[in-house]
Design a protein around this motif. Sequence first.
Motif, short mmCIF file in Angstrom:
data_model
loop_
_atom_site.label_atom_id
_atom_site.label_comp_id
_atom_site.label_asym_id
_atom_site.label_seq_id
_atom_site.Cartn_x
_atom_site.Cartn_y
_atom_site.Cartn_z
N ARG A 127 8.52 -10.34 0.40
CA ARG A 127 9.17 -9.64 1.50
C ARG A 127 8.82 -10.35 2.82
O ARG A 127 7.68 -10.74 3.03
CB ARG A 127 8.70 -8.18 1.51
N THR A 128 9.80 -10.51 3.67
CA THR A 128 9.61 -11.33 4.88
C THR A 128 8.46 -10.88 5.75
O THR A 128 7.73 -11.72 6.29
CB THR A 128 10.91 -11.39 5.72
N ASP A 129 8.23 -9.59 5.87
CA ASP A 129 7.14 -9.13 6.74
C ASP A 129 5.76 -9.34 6.13
O ASP A 129 4.74 -9.17 6.80
CB ASP A 129 7.32 -7.65 7.13
N LEU A 130 5.71 -9.74 4.86
CA LEU A 130 4.43 -9.97 4.19
C LEU A 130 4.14 -11.45 3.94
O LEU A 130 3.11 -11.79 3.34
CB LEU A 130 4.38 -9.20 2.87
N ARG A 131 5.04 -12.31 4.37
CA ARG A 131 4.81 -13.74 4.20
C ARG A 131 3.58 -14.15 5.00
O ARG A 131 3.30 -13.59 6.05
CB ARG A 131 6.03 -14.54 4.59
N SER A 132 2.83 -15.07 4.49
CA SER A 132 1.55 -15.55 5.06
C SER A 132 0.43 -14.53 4.91
O SER A 132 -0.62 -14.67 5.52
CB SER A 132 1.71 -15.94 6.53
N ASP A 163 0.80 -1.22 0.00
CA ASP A 163 0.00 0.00 0.00
C ASP A 163 0.84 1.28 0.00
O ASP A 163 0.35 2.34 -0.34
CB ASP A 163 -0.95 0.02 1.20
N ASP A 164 2.11 1.16 0.39
CA ASP A 164 3.02 2.31 0.41
C ASP A 164 3.92 2.36 -0.83
O ASP A 164 4.94 3.03 -0.85
CB ASP A 164 3.89 2.27 1.66
N ASP A 165 3.55 1.60 -1.86
CA ASP A 165 4.31 1.52 -3.11
C ASP A 165 5.72 0.98 -2.93
O ASP A 165 6.63 1.31 -3.71
CB ASP A 165 4.34 2.87 -3.84
N GLN A 166 5.92 0.16 -1.93
CA GLN A 166 7.19 -0.53 -1.71
C GLN A 166 7.07 -1.94 -2.31
O GLN A 166 5.99 -2.54 -2.29
CB GLN A 166 7.52 -0.63 -0.22
N VAL A 167 8.17 -2.46 -2.83
CA VAL A 167 8.14 -3.80 -3.42
C VAL A 167 7.75 -4.81 -2.35
O VAL A 167 8.32 -4.86 -1.27
CB VAL A 167 9.51 -4.17 -4.05
N ALA A 168 6.75 -5.63 -2.69
CA ALA A 168 6.25 -6.65 -1.78
C ALA A 168 6.70 -8.04 -2.21
O ALA A 168 6.87 -8.94 -1.38
CB ALA A 168 4.73 -6.60 -1.71
#
Length: 167
Positions: free
Chosen positions: A56-61, A29-34
């Motif tokens: 990205r590790t914080d977006l896994r699951s 949502d912040d236009d950062q690569v996910a």
Amino acid sequence: MRKTGIAKRNPVYLERKMRNGNAVIAFDDDDQVAGFSYIETYEEEKFVVNSGLIVRTDLRSSGIGKEIKQAVFKLSRTKFPNSKVFSITTSLAVMRMNTKLGYKPVTFSELTQSDEFWNGCKSCKNYHILMDNDRERCICTGLVYDNLDDDYAKEARKQKNDNSDNE
């Protein structure tokens, strides 16, 4: 993080995938690569591989990996409707996603035999296992999708025919 055996890729190679429209890039949502994944063809487009799925590790699951996987699968079927789609992975999550898309586990003999593809495994920490087994077995599981008459392929062929009729 490259702990599961994913092969390292040159940034220039990955940039070329993006510029040629052979990659899926997800943003948060912040236009950062996910996350990211790309495709590559072998044996004169007989095979197309879905590779390099990273999240990205914080977006896994979070479900973003599944969305990327579905998008790169659709890209493969749309751009290369006459190609078998394959993947090799050590990730149980990727195996489950592939299975839901219709991939079937296969022996490595049913995958591309292109030296170019298998040379891409050289940077994987498990490459010695692949070579010790004459490229027949490794820690990875090979999966193939070979329904060449699915909805994506039908639509891609229809669009190609419509475009050639209009020229």
